[in-house]
Design a protein around this motif. Structure first.
Motif, PDB file in Angstrom:
ATOM      1  N   HIS A 111       0.554  -1.284  -0.392  1.00  0.00           N
ATOM      2  CA  HIS A 111       0.069   0.364   0.157  1.00  0.00           C
ATOM      3  C   HIS A 111       1.124   1.278  -0.505  1.00  0.00           C
ATOM      4  O   HIS A 111       0.482   2.398  -1.079  1.00  0.00           O
ATOM      5  CB  HIS A 111      -0.814  -0.049   1.358  1.00  0.00           C
ATOM      6  CG  HIS A 111      -1.253  -0.765   0.619  1.00  0.00           C
ATOM      7  ND1 HIS A 111      -2.817  -0.260  -0.032  1.00  0.00           N
ATOM      8  CD2 HIS A 111      -2.570  -1.752   1.453  1.00  0.00           C
ATOM      9  CE1 HIS A 111      -3.903  -1.854  -0.042  1.00  0.00           C
ATOM     10  NE2 HIS A 111      -3.282  -2.203   1.016  1.00  0.00           N
ATOM     11  N   LEU A 112       1.810   0.831   0.954  1.00  0.00           N
ATOM     12  CA  LEU A 112       2.682   2.580   0.411  1.00  0.00           C
ATOM     13  C   LEU A 112       3.223   2.837  -0.592  1.00  0.00           C
ATOM     14  O   LEU A 112       3.630   3.348  -1.329  1.00  0.00           O
ATOM     15  CB  LEU A 112       4.108   2.693   1.262  1.00  0.00           C
ATOM     16  CG  LEU A 112       5.050   2.866   2.073  1.00  0.00           C
ATOM     17  CD1 LEU A 112       4.291   4.147   2.061  1.00  0.00           C
ATOM     18  CD2 LEU A 112       5.791   3.180   2.464  1.00  0.00           C
ATOM     19  N   ASP A 113       3.862   1.561  -1.533  1.00  0.00           N
ATOM     20  CA  ASP A 113       4.015   1.834  -2.921  1.00  0.00           C
ATOM     21  C   ASP A 113       2.927   2.112  -3.803  1.00  0.00           C
ATOM     22  O   ASP A 113       2.899   2.986  -4.720  1.00  0.00           O
ATOM     23  CB  ASP A 113       4.573  -0.081  -3.174  1.00  0.00           C
ATOM     24  CG  ASP A 113       5.510  -0.205  -2.862  1.00  0.00           C
ATOM     25  OD1 ASP A 113       6.689   0.612  -2.656  1.00  0.00           O
ATOM     26  OD2 ASP A 113       5.821  -1.597  -3.426  1.00  0.00           O
ATOM     27  N   ARG A 114       1.671   1.783  -3.499  1.00  0.00           N
ATOM     28  CA  ARG A 114       0.722   2.384  -4.309  1.00  0.00           C
ATOM     29  C   ARG A 114       0.595   3.915  -3.668  1.00  0.00           C
ATOM     30  O   ARG A 114       0.223   5.337  -4.774  1.00  0.00           O
ATOM     31  CB  ARG A 114      -0.397   1.594  -3.916  1.00  0.00           C
ATOM     32  CG  ARG A 114      -0.612   0.397  -4.409  1.00  0.00           C
ATOM     33  CD  ARG A 114      -1.686  -0.100  -4.264  1.00  0.00           C
ATOM     34  NE  ARG A 114      -1.830  -1.833  -4.592  1.00  0.00           N
ATOM     35  CZ  ARG A 114      -2.334  -3.033  -4.398  1.00  0.00           C
ATOM     36  NH1 ARG A 114      -3.973  -2.504  -3.585  1.00  0.00           N
ATOM     37  NH2 ARG A 114      -2.420  -3.909  -5.147  1.00  0.00           N
ATOM     38  N   ALA A 115      -0.097   4.319  -2.313  1.00  0.00           N
ATOM     39  CA  ALA A 115       0.415   5.499  -2.342  1.00  0.00           C
ATOM     40  C   ALA A 115       1.945   6.837  -3.175  1.00  0.00           C
ATOM     41  O   ALA A 115       1.476   7.867  -3.344  1.00  0.00           O
ATOM     42  CB  ALA A 115       0.259   5.980  -0.527  1.00  0.00           C
ATOM     43  N   HIS A 116       2.348   5.844  -3.063  1.00  0.00           N
ATOM     44  CA  HIS A 116       3.521   6.942  -3.592  1.00  0.00           C
ATOM     45  C   HIS A 116       3.486   6.950  -4.932  1.00  0.00           C
ATOM     46  O   HIS A 116       4.002   7.563  -5.524  1.00  0.00           O
ATOM     47  CB  HIS A 116       5.301   5.722  -3.563  1.00  0.00           C
ATOM     48  CG  HIS A 116       6.345   6.602  -2.940  1.00  0.00           C
ATOM     49  ND1 HIS A 116       7.169   6.485  -5.263  1.00  0.00           N
ATOM     50  CD2 HIS A 116       7.407   7.096  -3.259  1.00  0.00           C
ATOM     51  CE1 HIS A 116       7.949   6.981  -5.003  1.00  0.00           C
ATOM     52  NE2 HIS A 116       7.930   8.130  -3.616  1.00  0.00           N
ATOM     53  N   ASP A 117       3.412   5.819  -5.710  1.00  0.00           N
ATOM     54  CA  ASP A 117       3.124   6.116  -7.126  1.00  0.00           C
ATOM     55  C   ASP A 117       1.788   6.443  -7.490  1.00  0.00           C
ATOM     56  O   ASP A 117       1.607   7.354  -8.591  1.00  0.00           O
ATOM     57  CB  ASP A 117       2.498   4.368  -7.704  1.00  0.00           C
ATOM     58  CG  ASP A 117       3.679   3.461  -8.155  1.00  0.00           C
ATOM     59  OD1 ASP A 117       4.393   4.314  -7.980  1.00  0.00           O
ATOM     60  OD2 ASP A 117       3.672   2.106  -7.936  1.00  0.00           O
ATOM     61  N   ALA A 118       1.042   7.351  -7.085  1.00  0.00           N
ATOM     62  CA  ALA A 118       0.125   8.187  -6.483  1.00  0.00           C
ATOM     63  C   ALA A 118       0.064   9.727  -6.622  1.00  0.00           C
ATOM     64  O   ALA A 118      -1.018  10.495  -6.853  1.00  0.00           O
ATOM     65  CB  ALA A 118      -2.006   7.630  -5.595  1.00  0.00           C
ATOM     66  N   LEU A 119       1.290   9.917  -5.954  1.00  0.00           N
ATOM     67  CA  LEU A 119       1.887  11.168  -5.231  1.00  0.00           C
ATOM     68  C   LEU A 119       2.007  12.477  -6.437  1.00  0.00           C
ATOM     69  O   LEU A 119       0.963  13.370  -5.997  1.00  0.00           O
ATOM     70  CB  LEU A 119       2.679  11.035  -4.701  1.00  0.00           C
ATOM     71  CG  LEU A 119       3.417  10.486  -3.299  1.00  0.00           C
ATOM     72  CD1 LEU A 119       4.491  10.265  -2.969  1.00  0.00           C
ATOM     73  CD2 LEU A 119       2.277  11.395  -2.138  1.00  0.00           C
ATOM     74  N   ASP A 120       1.647  11.789  -7.450  1.00  0.00           N
ATOM     75  CA  ASP A 120       1.939  12.847  -8.822  1.00  0.00           C
ATOM     76  C   ASP A 120       0.041  13.642  -8.492  1.00  0.00           C
ATOM     77  O   ASP A 120       0.236  14.655  -9.465  1.00  0.00           O
ATOM     78  CB  ASP A 120       2.113  12.258 -10.276  1.00  0.00           C
ATOM     79  CG  ASP A 120       1.210  11.261 -10.640  1.00  0.00           C
ATOM     80  OD1 ASP A 120       0.226  10.966  -9.903  1.00  0.00           O
ATOM     81  OD2 ASP A 120       1.089  11.603 -11.990  1.00  0.00           O
ATOM     82  N   ALA A 121      -0.661  13.080  -8.413  1.00  0.00           N
ATOM     83  CA  ALA A 121      -2.622  13.753  -8.204  1.00  0.00           C
ATOM     84  C   ALA A 121      -2.205  14.071  -7.666  1.00  0.00           C
ATOM     85  O   ALA A 121      -3.293  15.417  -7.202  1.00  0.00           O
ATOM     86  CB  ALA A 121      -3.460  12.624  -7.737  1.00  0.00           C
TER      87      ALA A 121
END
Length: 145
Positions: A111-121
């Motif tokens: 989930h942390l990887d998913r959070a990181h991947d979505a930071l550009d939003a």
């Protein structure tokens, strides 16, 4: 949304038990299949009102599921400057933190990887910067495990 906001203020004021009671009543009113924006918002804050990490996780899972069912059109009805995709960094960060508390590092990392991947939003503002910093802190914490 007004009643959710009022209850959120109770929570932030430290009255966790009363906030839980009011959120539970609102959840019963909204229903598990109610408006996705209301469910996502309420579940997100209800998670913060929990004392048990398993209960917190269950509410954060509900918040993510509701976000997955939230359309941009519905969100725009509430506030036209919000983007559904901007919800995901915080939602996944919360789940990662839940899994850390529960000593489940593999799920936390996912989930942390998913959070990181979505930071550009996220916008380049105080909220976005707070979420980015929280992701970095949790990454460091997981790296130390």
């Amino acid at each position: 949304m007004t009643r959710i906001g009022q209850t959120m203020m109770l929570l932030h004021g430290g009255d966790r038990e009363e906030a839980r009671n009011r959120f539970a009543a609102l959840w019963s009113e909204i229903g598990a299949d109610g408006d996705a924006l209301h469910r996502c918002t309420l579940a997100h804050y209800m998670a913060d009102a929990q004392d048990d990490p398993e209960d917190e996780l269950a509410w954060d899972i509900r918040a993510l599921a509701a976000a997955d069912g939230l359309s941009q059109a519905r969100l725009a009805e509430h506030h036209d400057s919000l983007a559904v995709r901007a919800f995901y960094p915080s939602l996944h960060l919360n789940l990662a933190a839940d899994y850390v508390k529960l000593h489940r590092p593999e799920q936390a990392r996912r989930h942390l990887d998913r959070a990181h991947d979505a930071l550009d939003a996220l916008a380049d503002d105080a909220y976005g910067n707070d979420i980015r910093e929280a992701v970095r802190r949790l990454e460091r914490q997981l790296d130390a495990v």
